[in-house]
Design a protein around this motif. Sequence first.
Motif, PDB file in Angstrom:
ATOM      1  N   PHE A 103       0.842  -1.193   0.000  1.00  0.00           N
ATOM      2  CA  PHE A 103       0.000   0.000   0.000  1.00  0.00           C
ATOM      3  C   PHE A 103       0.876   1.242   0.000  1.00  0.00           C
ATOM      4  CE2 PHE A 103      -2.048   3.373   2.497  1.00  0.00           C
ATOM      5  CZ  PHE A 103      -3.138   3.629   1.679  1.00  0.00           C
ATOM      6  N   GLU A 104       1.966   1.197   0.769  1.00  0.00           N
ATOM      7  CA  GLU A 104       2.908   2.297   0.830  1.00  0.00           C
ATOM      8  C   GLU A 104       4.209   1.782   1.431  1.00  0.00           C
ATOM      9  OE1 GLU A 104       1.137   5.286   3.294  1.00  0.00           O
ATOM     10  OE2 GLU A 104       0.989   3.964   5.028  1.00  0.00           O
ATOM     11  N   LEU A 105       5.275   2.525   1.201  1.00  0.00           N
ATOM     12  CA  LEU A 105       6.597   2.211   1.737  1.00  0.00           C
ATOM     13  C   LEU A 105       6.993   3.312   2.704  1.00  0.00           C
ATOM     14  CD1 LEU A 105       9.364   0.713   1.781  1.00  0.00           C
ATOM     15  CD2 LEU A 105       9.991   2.089  -0.222  1.00  0.00           C
ATOM     16  N   VAL A 106       7.395   2.933   3.919  1.00  0.00           N
ATOM     17  CA  VAL A 106       7.748   3.899   4.960  1.00  0.00           C
ATOM     18  C   VAL A 106       9.248   3.809   5.237  1.00  0.00           C
ATOM     19  CG1 VAL A 106       7.296   4.680   7.324  1.00  0.00           C
ATOM     20  CG2 VAL A 106       5.466   3.598   5.980  1.00  0.00           C
ATOM     21  N   LEU A 107       9.914   4.975   5.245  1.00  0.00           N
ATOM     22  CA  LEU A 107      11.350   5.043   5.487  1.00  0.00           C
ATOM     23  C   LEU A 107      11.665   6.178   6.444  1.00  0.00           C
ATOM     24  CD1 LEU A 107      12.560   4.740   1.775  1.00  0.00           C
ATOM     25  CD2 LEU A 107      12.591   2.905   3.485  1.00  0.00           C
ATOM     26  N   GLY A 108      12.753   6.043   7.176  1.00  0.00           N
ATOM     27  CA  GLY A 108      13.253   7.149   7.962  1.00  0.00           C
ATOM     28  C   GLY A 108      13.939   8.151   7.055  1.00  0.00           C
ATOM     29  N   ASN A 109      14.056   9.377   7.516  1.00  0.00           N
ATOM     30  CA  ASN A 109      14.658  10.388   6.642  1.00  0.00           C
ATOM     31  C   ASN A 109      16.163  10.208   6.495  1.00  0.00           C
ATOM     32  OD1 ASN A 109      14.931  11.306   9.427  1.00  0.00           O
ATOM     33  ND2 ASN A 109      15.695  13.229   8.599  1.00  0.00           N
ATOM     34  N   ARG A 110      16.793   9.500   7.447  1.00  0.00           N
ATOM     35  CA  ARG A 110      18.225   9.235   7.320  1.00  0.00           C
ATOM     36  C   ARG A 110      18.551   7.860   7.851  1.00  0.00           C
ATOM     37  NH1 ARG A 110      21.643  11.759   5.480  1.00  0.00           N
ATOM     38  NH2 ARG A 110      23.213  10.529   6.538  1.00  0.00           N
ATOM     39  N   SER A 131       9.972   4.979  -6.688  1.00  0.00           N
ATOM     40  CA  SER A 131       9.027   3.945  -6.258  1.00  0.00           C
ATOM     41  C   SER A 131       7.682   4.057  -6.969  1.00  0.00           C
ATOM     42  CB  SER A 131       8.795   4.035  -4.748  1.00  0.00           C
ATOM     43  OG  SER A 131       7.810   3.110  -4.341  1.00  0.00           O
ATOM     44  N   PRO A 132       7.102   2.917  -7.394  1.00  0.00           N
ATOM     45  CA  PRO A 132       5.782   2.939  -8.021  1.00  0.00           C
ATOM     46  C   PRO A 132       4.639   3.038  -7.006  1.00  0.00           C
ATOM     47  CG  PRO A 132       6.609   0.697  -7.960  1.00  0.00           C
ATOM     48  CD  PRO A 132       7.708   1.572  -7.421  1.00  0.00           C
ATOM     49  N   VAL A 133       4.948   2.946  -5.716  1.00  0.00           N
ATOM     50  CA  VAL A 133       3.922   3.083  -4.671  1.00  0.00           C
ATOM     51  C   VAL A 133       4.246   4.318  -3.836  1.00  0.00           C
ATOM     52  CG1 VAL A 133       3.572   0.598  -4.573  1.00  0.00           C
ATOM     53  CG2 VAL A 133       5.168   1.663  -2.975  1.00  0.00           C
ATOM     54  N   PRO A 134       3.271   4.867  -3.106  1.00  0.00           N
ATOM     55  CA  PRO A 134       3.552   6.023  -2.262  1.00  0.00           C
ATOM     56  C   PRO A 134       4.671   5.740  -1.268  1.00  0.00           C
ATOM     57  CG  PRO A 134       1.190   5.706  -2.473  1.00  0.00           C
ATOM     58  CD  PRO A 134       1.828   4.504  -3.102  1.00  0.00           C
ATOM     59  N   VAL A 135       5.553   6.719  -1.098  1.00  0.00           N
ATOM     60  CA  VAL A 135       6.671   6.598  -0.164  1.00  0.00           C
ATOM     61  C   VAL A 135       6.493   7.629   0.940  1.00  0.00           C
ATOM     62  CG1 VAL A 135       9.172   6.835   0.139  1.00  0.00           C
ATOM     63  CG2 VAL A 135       8.261   5.725  -1.910  1.00  0.00           C
ATOM     64  N   VAL A 136       6.524   7.171   2.193  1.00  0.00           N
ATOM     65  CA  VAL A 136       6.405   8.057   3.350  1.00  0.00           C
ATOM     66  C   VAL A 136       7.779   8.203   3.980  1.00  0.00           C
ATOM     67  CG1 VAL A 136       5.212   8.518   5.519  1.00  0.00           C
ATOM     68  CG2 VAL A 136       4.092   7.134   3.748  1.00  0.00           C
ATOM     69  N   ILE A 137       8.234   9.437   4.120  1.00  0.00           N
ATOM     70  CA  ILE A 137       9.512   9.716   4.763  1.00  0.00           C
ATOM     71  C   ILE A 137       9.222  10.339   6.124  1.00  0.00           C
ATOM     72  CG2 ILE A 137      11.664  11.004   4.611  1.00  0.00           C
ATOM     73  CD1 ILE A 137      11.398  10.819   1.568  1.00  0.00           C
ATOM     74  N   VAL A 138       9.682   9.661   7.178  1.00  0.00           N
ATOM     75  CA  VAL A 138       9.320  10.021   8.549  1.00  0.00           C
ATOM     76  C   VAL A 138      10.465  10.757   9.224  1.00  0.00           C
ATOM     77  CG1 VAL A 138       8.600   9.127  10.799  1.00  0.00           C
ATOM     78  CG2 VAL A 138       7.800   8.020   8.694  1.00  0.00           C
ATOM     79  N   ARG A 139      10.119  11.815   9.944  1.00  0.00           N
ATOM     80  CA  ARG A 139      11.089  12.552  10.751  1.00  0.00           C
ATOM     81  C   ARG A 139      10.759  12.397  12.231  1.00  0.00           C
ATOM     82  NH1 ARG A 139      11.647  15.476   6.032  1.00  0.00           N
ATOM     83  NH2 ARG A 139      13.784  16.180   5.687  1.00  0.00           N
ATOM     84  N   GLU A 140      11.704  12.804  13.066  1.00  0.00           N
ATOM     85  CA  GLU A 140      11.529  12.629  14.505  1.00  0.00           C
ATOM     86  C   GLU A 140      10.342  13.416  15.044  1.00  0.00           C
ATOM     87  OE1 GLU A 140      15.072  13.518  16.592  1.00  0.00           O
ATOM     88  OE2 GLU A 140      16.352  12.277  15.326  1.00  0.00           O
ATOM     89  N   GLU A 141      10.111  14.603  14.482  1.00  0.00           N
ATOM     90  CA  GLU A 141       9.103  15.485  15.070  1.00  0.00           C
ATOM     91  C   GLU A 141       7.687  15.185  14.612  1.00  0.00           C
ATOM     92  OE1 GLU A 141      11.472  18.126  12.118  1.00  0.00           O
ATOM     93  OE2 GLU A 141      11.794  16.334  13.292  1.00  0.00           O
ATOM     94  N   ALA A 142       7.412  13.940  14.256  1.00  0.00           N
ATOM     95  CA  ALA A 142       6.075  13.573  13.798  1.00  0.00           C
ATOM     96  C   ALA A 142       5.057  13.722  14.930  1.00  0.00           C
ATOM     97  CB  ALA A 142       6.078  12.130  13.293  1.00  0.00           C
TER      98      ALA A 142
END
Length: 283
Positions: A103-110, A131-142
Amino acid sequence: MNEPVVVGVDGSESAEHAVDWAAAEALRRRRPLRIVHAVENWPYRTPLFMPSDTVDRLAHISGRVVEMAERRARRHAPELEISTVRETGETFTILTRQSEDAFELVLGNRGRGGFASLLLGSTSLRMAAWSPVPVVIVREEAVEDGDVVVGLDLGKDEKATLDFAFDAAAVRGARLRVVHAWPLYVYAPFAEPGYVSDEDAIEAELREQVTGVLAPWRTRYPQVEVVERLPRTHPVPALAEASRDAALLVAGARERGRHAPRLGPVAHGAVHHAHCPVTVVPR
């Protein structure tokens, strides 16, 4: 709902934040979570430079990385369906393959390695671009209880981006802020004598267009409160500012050929400068 939320892990602190976010997302959407770890073994492919215990050591480290990520996810969501994958090879290739059905790919920003001063790691940036699917880039301040923000370009087909943004707001019970930034450039050498731009009239016309574009989604998602913002500035600082108190920023990738990256200048700026997790949605 069988498409999993996939999260890439490498044992870094950034990846831990990504696991937390992905576990909450999978639980929220009632989807399984797939934890993926790629073992980059390219420095040891030449036998002359390979220590005798390299294979065993890499296997032990990768096992620990995956084990700790799974334990962390279960601590946040004990009832979650979780699977783990460990593969040896290039990180980009493995993440691409493991997220083909996601559904989506989740990665840390570094991730680990690289230069600490960089705002975004190379793997996250490359996956967001290809990426052919949505990519979520997560930061600490979420944050969890903020608005969902989406950038809207009236000159492009934003169907996929708006689909994702409205759905994200609906599953969170959050307000959706739609941002269409429009910097007003007046080229004095080419303007007629006495020309004065009517910014209010321009904004009124743009607002009417934005309202028209959003009409089908407002009908489909009546439970989502929608707020339209038309800042008179460049899209990147507008989105970065809007992301300060947001739970998620959604940006569309540009449509390009098969062999060219799809991360346009606005999405590229957003993933570098946003203060919240960013989802890049392919068109």
